[in-house]
Design a protein around this motif. Structure first.
Motif, PDB file in Angstrom:
ATOM      1  N   LEU A  79       0.810  -1.219   0.000  1.00  0.00           N
ATOM      2  CA  LEU A  79       0.000   0.000   0.000  1.00  0.00           C
ATOM      3  C   LEU A  79       0.845   1.271   0.000  1.00  0.00           C
ATOM      4  CD1 LEU A  79      -2.906  -0.953   2.436  1.00  0.00           C
ATOM      5  CD2 LEU A  79      -2.945  -0.836  -0.067  1.00  0.00           C
ATOM      6  N   GLN A  82       0.079   3.462  -4.442  1.00  0.00           N
ATOM      7  CA  GLN A  82      -1.337   3.399  -4.783  1.00  0.00           C
ATOM      8  C   GLN A  82      -1.644   4.379  -5.905  1.00  0.00           C
ATOM      9  OE1 GLN A  82      -4.279   3.212  -1.573  1.00  0.00           O
ATOM     10  NE2 GLN A  82      -2.625   3.146  -0.058  1.00  0.00           N
ATOM     11  N   ASP A 182      -1.291   6.013   2.526  1.00  0.00           N
ATOM     12  CA  ASP A 182      -2.548   5.299   2.700  1.00  0.00           C
ATOM     13  C   ASP A 182      -3.565   6.141   3.453  1.00  0.00           C
ATOM     14  OD1 ASP A 182      -4.140   2.982   2.330  1.00  0.00           O
ATOM     15  OD2 ASP A 182      -3.765   2.382   4.409  1.00  0.00           O
TER      16      ASP A 182
END
Length: 347
Positions: A79, A82, A182
């Motif tokens: 993550l 992204q 994130d």
């Protein structure tokens, strides 16, 4: 290849080091003996030969080791990279920008051969030789943004422009100073800058946003930012805080010179041609205190900056706990002599 790449690590045994040539080109971020948070934007034009400003994307002795560290971070936490679906075109824009820049500026290390939409990319330091179809994601092992930022030092975020605002909606972030892609992805410009203290009720960011919304293709800009880190660790993300946060409690007068590092970010911004997005590369440079004070001007100036820094900024920069220790250690290198304006080493 002209650059001699170091074999080093940014975790565990911390074998990271700057060579004498690396120290000579380090981008010390303080032009004066005091500091206050500001936008401090200037055109990202080529600088003097050998400096971090010489080329659009700086490649230095840490390149190969930094890319290995990025691969390790991504293997542990995918993550960190992204991209929302509508940002794919911006990813292709970024791929083209980096490939063209590196092939132009470092022809001994990188090659880009185009035959219509059939492209061949050669990255000699990383042993990559790939042929793909531009704008066809199926011909790459990763999405275009991830593919090229696995081969580029520093972090990258992509901002979509709409509703008179910028929205962070894609990024490759593995060497950040205690913030999380994130967490921030999908936020507007003011939302992701909200933690910054002493920003004049966000007025400074109102002005910055107005400026960036008018950023033109072919006219990139740059600025410095800085913070502190204990040990030369690139990955100081909130997600990994248990691995690096406790190190702040282990400094003393005997080890602070070797272990405390100034962390400087060369931040640039480019308007991208097809997507109209803005890419925000954040290149991180690290220098230990013991290396920094070998340049007398830098040692004196950093001591004065840290002494006069508002407490809110010391907290935000992550060294409030050890501020007295750092200033006491630096004091032995401050002889009270005046320092000339400018960040360069020469007095």
């Amino acid at each position: 290849m002209g650059i001699q790449f170091n074999d080093e690590t940014f975790r565990n045994d911390y074998t990271y080091r700057n060579s004498p040539a690396g120290l000579a080109r380090f981008p010390f971020p303080f032009p004066e003996d005091e500091y206050m948070y500001s936008v401090n934007i200037e055109p990202h034009t080529p600088g003097r030969k050998g400096s971090v400003f010489e080329h659009s994307f700086d490649v230095d002795e840490h390149y190969v080791s930094e890319m290995k560290d990025r691969a390790r971070v991504l293997a542990e936490d995918p993550l960190r990279c992204q991209s929302l679906p509508h940002m794919t075109l911006a990813g292709w824009d970024l791929l083209e920008l980096i490939m063209e820049s590196k092939a132009r500026d470092y022809p001994d290390m990188f090659e880009l051969h185009k035959n219509g939409n059939k492209w061949r990319w050669v990255n000699k330091p990383l042993g990559i030789d790939d042929t793909f179809t531009f704008l066809d994601e199926s011909t790459l092992p990763y999405g275009p943004m991830e593919y090229i930022t696995r081969q580029a030092q520093g972090d990258f975020t992509l901002q979509d422009q709409r509703e008179d605002n910028l929205w962070i909606e894609a990024g490759m972030v593995t060497s950040q100073a205690d913030w999380s892609l994130d967490f921030d992805i999908g936020m507007s410009f003011h939302e992701w800058h909200a933690p910054v203290p002493l920003a004049g009720g966000m007025g400074i960011f109102d002005r910055a946003l107005k400026f960036l919304l008018k950023l033109q293709y072919g006219a990139p800009v740059r600025r410095f930012n800085w913070t502190m880190t204990v040990d030369p660790r690139l990955d100081t993300a909130p997600e990994t805080y248990p691995k690096w946060g406790p190190s702040k409690t282990t400094l003393n007068m005997d080890n602070v010179g070797a272990r405390q590092h100034l962390r400087v970010e060369l931040q640039t911004l480019y308007r991208l041609p097809r997507s109209n997005a803005i890419v925000f590369p954040i290149r991180c440079y690290l220098i230990s205190f013991q290396d920094l004070v070998t340049v007398p001007k830098w040692g004196r100036r950093l001591h004065r900056v840290l002494q006069g820094l508002p407490q809110e900024l010391a907290e935000y920069k992550g060294f409030a706990r050890n501020r007295e220790l750092l200033t006491n250690w630096l004091a032995q290198y401050d002889d009270g002599a005046p320092t000339s304006p400018g960040w360069w080493a020469e007095d």
